[in-house]
Design a protein around this motif. Structure first.
Motif: not given
Length: 263
Positions: A203-207, A212-215
């Motif tokens: 999750g951290f690597s995706k951010v 940016n933080i998605q959702g």
């Protein structure tokens, strides 16, 4: 089985029934107890929490997590008080849920609660089979995408994985005294931390990749209302599945397994 062992005791008073545990030696330690707790709290259910939060949104997702955490905490506190009865210090030990129900509420209630408990275990077993097969299918799809590219048709069914997992469980269940293997819970605790940190790292690597933080507050959008309702119910069910701690708390309470004292 706990239900069968609980009701195959000799006729007599409730206190006499549980005297069998007073002549036994508890060989568990604080570390084996901690390993059991970690395994129960950080179970396979944490794998779906990120997806569930994404479906519910940034408000409802953490809110549902908090609600189930509060319910689990209250249930665990109440069940902990039932470990010794009628006195919390000098009372008879109840090392299983069925023993506590039988001592406090009587045998008729124990039959009914035992029935509900085993329905719950049956549901948890089904959830673990589905979760395991889904993870195995995801691994196979991931390997397929890495070999053939993301445009490849990498669709796989999960029935074969369910059958494979069931066969493995049947074989492992034949190991004698598997409940006495303290190292098994330690290995499970290490695995629990491992995939929890792996999920956190992904999750951290995706951010970092997206910068940016998605959702969103409303969660993942869908084409129809019915589809959204179905995903919400599935997300709530996955979150509930991640909080099974209170179900096995009394079995963990003695800090490990119980062995019969030998002369």
């Amino acid at each position: 089985m706990l239900v069968q062992e609980s009701f195959e005791l000799e006729n007599g008073s409730v206190e006499d029934d549980n005297l069998q545990y007073e002549n036994e030696i508890r060989t568990g330690t604080v570390w084996t107890g901690i390993a059991h707790i970690i395994t129960a709290v950080i179970g396979a259910g944490v794998l779906s929490l990120a997806w569930s939060t994404a479906q519910l949104g940034w408000i409802a997702g953490p809110g549902v997590l908090l609600c189930f955490a509060v319910v689990t905490y209250i249930s665990a506190s109440l069940i902990s008080d039932c470990y010794r009865s009628p006195d919390p210090v000098t009372g008879t030990r109840n090392p299983s849920y069925m023993d506590a129900v039988r001592v406090i509420l009587g045998r008729k209630h124990a039959w009914f609660c035992g029935f509900l408990q085993y329905i719950s275990f049956y549901g948890v077993g089904i959830a673990y089979v589905i979760t395991t097969s889904t993870c195995m299918r995801a691994i196979q799809k991931s390997n397929c995408y890495h070999k053939k590219g993301h445009k490849a048709n990498c669709a796989y069914g999960d029935h074969i994985f369910m059958l494979l997992f069931g066969v493995i469980q049947i074989v492992l269940s034949q190991i004698p005294d598997i409940h006495d293997m303290a190292w098994l819970s330690i290995v499970a605790a290490i695995m629990s931390f491992s995939y929890a940190f792996i999920g956190l790292g992904l999750g951290f690597s995706k951010v970092v990749e997206n910068e940016n933080i998605q959702g969103s507050i409303r969660g993942v959008p869908t084409d129809t209302v019915a589809q959204k309702i179905w995903l919400i119910l599935q997300a709530v069910g996955d979150i509930a599945f991640a909080y099974p701690y209170s179900i096995i708390l009394l079995e963990i309470q003695p800090l490990g397994t119980i062995h019969q004292e030998t002369s």
